[in-house]
Motif scaffolding. Structure first.
Motif, PDB file in Angstrom:
ATOM      1  N   VAL A 111     -33.877  74.412  -7.307  1.00  0.00           N
ATOM      2  CA  VAL A 111     -32.983  75.568  -7.173  1.00  0.00           C
ATOM      3  C   VAL A 111     -32.177  75.460  -5.871  1.00  0.00           C
ATOM      4  O   VAL A 111     -30.969  75.695  -5.844  1.00  0.00           O
ATOM      5  N   GLN A 112     -32.877  75.080  -4.807  1.00  0.00           N
ATOM      6  CA  GLN A 112     -32.207  74.927  -3.504  1.00  0.00           C
ATOM      7  C   GLN A 112     -31.009  73.992  -3.614  1.00  0.00           C
ATOM      8  O   GLN A 112     -29.897  74.329  -3.195  1.00  0.00           O
ATOM      9  N   LYS A 113     -31.251  72.812  -4.173  1.00  0.00           N
ATOM     10  CA  LYS A 113     -30.203  71.798  -4.209  1.00  0.00           C
ATOM     11  C   LYS A 113     -29.135  72.093  -5.252  1.00  0.00           C
ATOM     12  O   LYS A 113     -27.985  71.677  -5.099  1.00  0.00           O
ATOM     13  N   THR A 114     -29.498  72.799  -6.313  1.00  0.00           N
ATOM     14  CA  THR A 114     -28.503  73.168  -7.319  1.00  0.00           C
ATOM     15  C   THR A 114     -27.463  74.092  -6.695  1.00  0.00           C
ATOM     16  O   THR A 114     -26.255  73.912  -6.865  1.00  0.00           O
ATOM     17  N   ILE A 115     -27.944  75.078  -5.947  1.00  0.00           N
ATOM     18  CA  ILE A 115     -27.052  76.067  -5.352  1.00  0.00           C
ATOM     19  C   ILE A 115     -26.400  75.525  -4.088  1.00  0.00           C
ATOM     20  O   ILE A 115     -25.298  75.920  -3.727  1.00  0.00           O
ATOM     21  N   GLY A 116     -27.103  74.611  -3.418  1.00  0.00           N
ATOM     22  CA  GLY A 116     -26.572  74.070  -2.175  1.00  0.00           C
ATOM     23  C   GLY A 116     -27.082  74.816  -0.950  1.00  0.00           C
ATOM     24  O   GLY A 116     -26.380  74.937   0.049  1.00  0.00           O
ATOM     25  N   LEU A 117     -28.315  75.333  -1.037  1.00  0.00           N
ATOM     26  CA  LEU A 117     -28.909  76.043   0.092  1.00  0.00           C
ATOM     27  C   LEU A 117     -29.483  75.039   1.088  1.00  0.00           C
ATOM     28  O   LEU A 117     -29.932  73.960   0.704  1.00  0.00           O
ATOM     29  N   GLY A 118     -29.482  75.418   2.362  1.00  0.00           N
ATOM     30  CA  GLY A 118     -29.903  74.491   3.399  1.00  0.00           C
ATOM     31  C   GLY A 118     -31.410  74.333   3.506  1.00  0.00           C
ATOM     32  O   GLY A 118     -31.900  73.308   3.959  1.00  0.00           O
ATOM     33  N   ASN A 119     -32.146  75.361   3.116  1.00  0.00           N
ATOM     34  CA  ASN A 119     -33.596  75.377   3.317  1.00  0.00           C
ATOM     35  C   ASN A 119     -34.272  75.820   2.020  1.00  0.00           C
ATOM     36  O   ASN A 119     -33.823  76.766   1.370  1.00  0.00           O
ATOM     37  N   VAL A 120     -35.339  75.131   1.672  1.00  0.00           N
ATOM     38  CA  VAL A 120     -36.026  75.439   0.413  1.00  0.00           C
ATOM     39  C   VAL A 120     -36.525  76.884   0.378  1.00  0.00           C
ATOM     40  O   VAL A 120     -36.630  77.499  -0.681  1.00  0.00           O
ATOM     41  N   LYS A 121     -36.769  77.450   1.549  1.00  0.00           N
ATOM     42  CA  LYS A 121     -37.274  78.828   1.595  1.00  0.00           C
ATOM     43  C   LYS A 121     -36.248  79.824   1.056  1.00  0.00           C
ATOM     44  O   LYS A 121     -36.599  80.874   0.543  1.00  0.00           O
TER      45      LYS A 121
END
Length: 435
Positions: A411-421
RNA sequence: GCGCUCGUAGUGAAGUUGGCCUAUCACGCCUCCCUGUCACGGAGGAGAUCGCCGGUUCGAAUCCGGUCGGGCGCGCCA
């Protein structure tokens, strides 16, 4: 009176309707006053034309729960094309304390503000943009289930409370269990293999617990894993293909069905190829060493920078956000892995946009060989933690393999978030156990 | 665990070569004005012992030591 949701207001023009929800925004212009009311389907604009009705909201903060009855009027100036006029409102749950954060404004995801993000999670999850992350996550999990069920996988649930530690490697959480020591499961590894003996193809979506003191942007102490295991496979490629097909299917669907949401996060353009590119660990070490001058040829695993480097290479040169790193060296393998003749392990890591999101190994399935490999690393095969596991092999397991797949990272990488949290509702790390 | 870095109203930030800081700004909050807002606009107001403890100094948000907490990188990661 029947409750109408925000998304259905526009189809009730000319009707008197009742809506309920949270006060999301007040815009008081004096003689002309607007309210935004949020419910699960969206936001409704209210035009309050009575001073008495407006006065009921004096001292009421954002988040106040309201019920409103009024006439739906079509107006192109209203968001969604319609709004409520002539409303009478009832305060169902008053909120008089000022909320510590502004719910209707963009929530900061800068790394230095992540602590505030999680500290005020209860409130910022009411922010519409913040909610999108978890609606996307819910749909991705849903698509995974649909894909795997279509491939005749059976969903299972296995215990997270275990006896003494077994697998070794990662640190385990220990806890008191009526006087004896219990541990929290690091993975459903043993159970899913056992279940191959029943259903051939199984999967589980559940939590795993790791007591590693890791402080990075990609680690949680409580994570959500998709575990897959499938039997009667011809070779490692068959497992890699299944995992790759599932991942591509889920990514393509989420990009198709949440296009606008992903764009609002500035998510990268999705790049997929028919076949996921593959490189052996040795090849990546060689390419990386040649390209950067940093010699990694003696590393047993990829270093984080190599993961980013090969992902960049796959995206730019080969047009793929996904890439497999295969054939880990023998010394990286564990006792349940299938070792190959060339001193490597039948084990691949699936990298998505530079981050390891899945490990995809083949298992040893021969009972005698399994016992041998366990004893070689000093395991007492008569212990509870191993003897039940070994029964599955003793009484017949076919060649099998699967994957451990990090949902939070996906989910993190799909959206492009910097931190898995940021892709986790209530993340758990070394220091945070609440909320 | 190691290295680097940060900690200032409810939130986000500025100030950090010591004195012009009686600490600045934006958002939020309170009072008032405002008939088409949608990050509404305008006027006024309240709100901070500058993470905590100790030290240096005539004087500390600012320098030093310690401590707690955050972040990033590395290590670890079936």
């Amino acid at each position: 009176m029947k409750r109408i949701l925000a998304r259905d207001v526009v189809s009730n023009v000319g009707q008197s309707i009742t809506i309920s929800g949270w006060l999301h925004k007040k815009r008081l212009l004096g003689g002309l006053n607007f309210l935004s009311i949020r419910d699960r389907s969206g936001v409704t604009q209210i035009l309050v034309d009575s001073k008495d009705e407006l006065e009921k909201l004096r001292g009421m903060q954002i988040g106040t729960v309201l019920e409103l009855t009024g006439m739906v009027v079509a107006d192109s100036r209203a968001p969604g094309g319609a709004e409520l006029h002539g409303v009478s409102l009832t305060v169902l749950s008053p909120v008089t304390d000022e909320p510590p954060i502004e719910i209707d404004k963009p929530i900061s995801h800068k790394s230095e503000n992540l602590d505030s993000l999680f500290e005020y999670r209860i409130l910022n999850i009411r922010n519409l943009q913040e909610q999108k992350i978890f609606r996307i996550r819910a749909d991705m999990v849903h698509y995974i289930r649909e894909f795997l069920r279509s491939q005749e996988f059976v969903e299972i649930d296995t215990p997270k409370l275990l006896g003494a530690p077994t697998e070794g490697g990662a640190e385990v959480f220990k806890l008191d269990y009526f006087g004896q020591v219990a541990t929290l499961a690091q993975s459903p590894q043993f159970f899913k293999q056992i279940m191959v003996g029943a259903f051939e193809r199984v999967f589980e979506i559940g939590h795993s617990y790791r007591a590693e003191p890791s402080a990075t942007t990609r680690h949680l102490t409580e994570l959500t894993m998709l575990d897959i295991e499938m039997g009667f496979i011809k070779n490692h490629d068959e497992v890699k293909k299944m995992v790759a097909d599932m991942t591509k299917n889920v990514l393509q669907r989420i990009y198709d069905e949440h296009t606008d949401d992903l764009r609002s996060f500035n998510a990268p353009e999705l790049k997929l190829t028919d076949d996921v590119p593959q490189f052996t660990i040795a090849e990546i070490h060689e390419m990386y060493t040649k390209a950067t001058g940093t010699d990694t040829t003696s590393e047993k695993d990829l270093i984080p920078d190599e993961e980013r480097w090969i992902a960049e290479h796959a995206r730019k040169q080969l047009g793929s956000d996904l890439v497999y790193a295969t054939d880990f060296p023998r010394e990286a393998g564990k006792f349940y892995h299938k070792f190959k003749d060339d001193n490597t392990v039948a084990w691949a890591d699936l990298l998505f946009r530079g981050l390891e999101i899945a490990t995809v190994p083949l298992r040893e399935n021969n009972y005698e060989k399994m016992v041998e490999q366990m004893q070689a690393v000093g395991i007492d095969v008569t212990l509870d933690g191993f003897k039940y596991y070994l029964q599955a092999f003793k009484y017949g397991l076919p060649v099998h393999g699967g994957c451990g797949f990090g949902i939070d990272r996906l989910v993190q990488k799909t959206i492009g978030l910097g931190n898995v949290k940021e892709a986790t509702l209530f993340p758990r790390d070394i220091n945070r156990l609440a909320p």
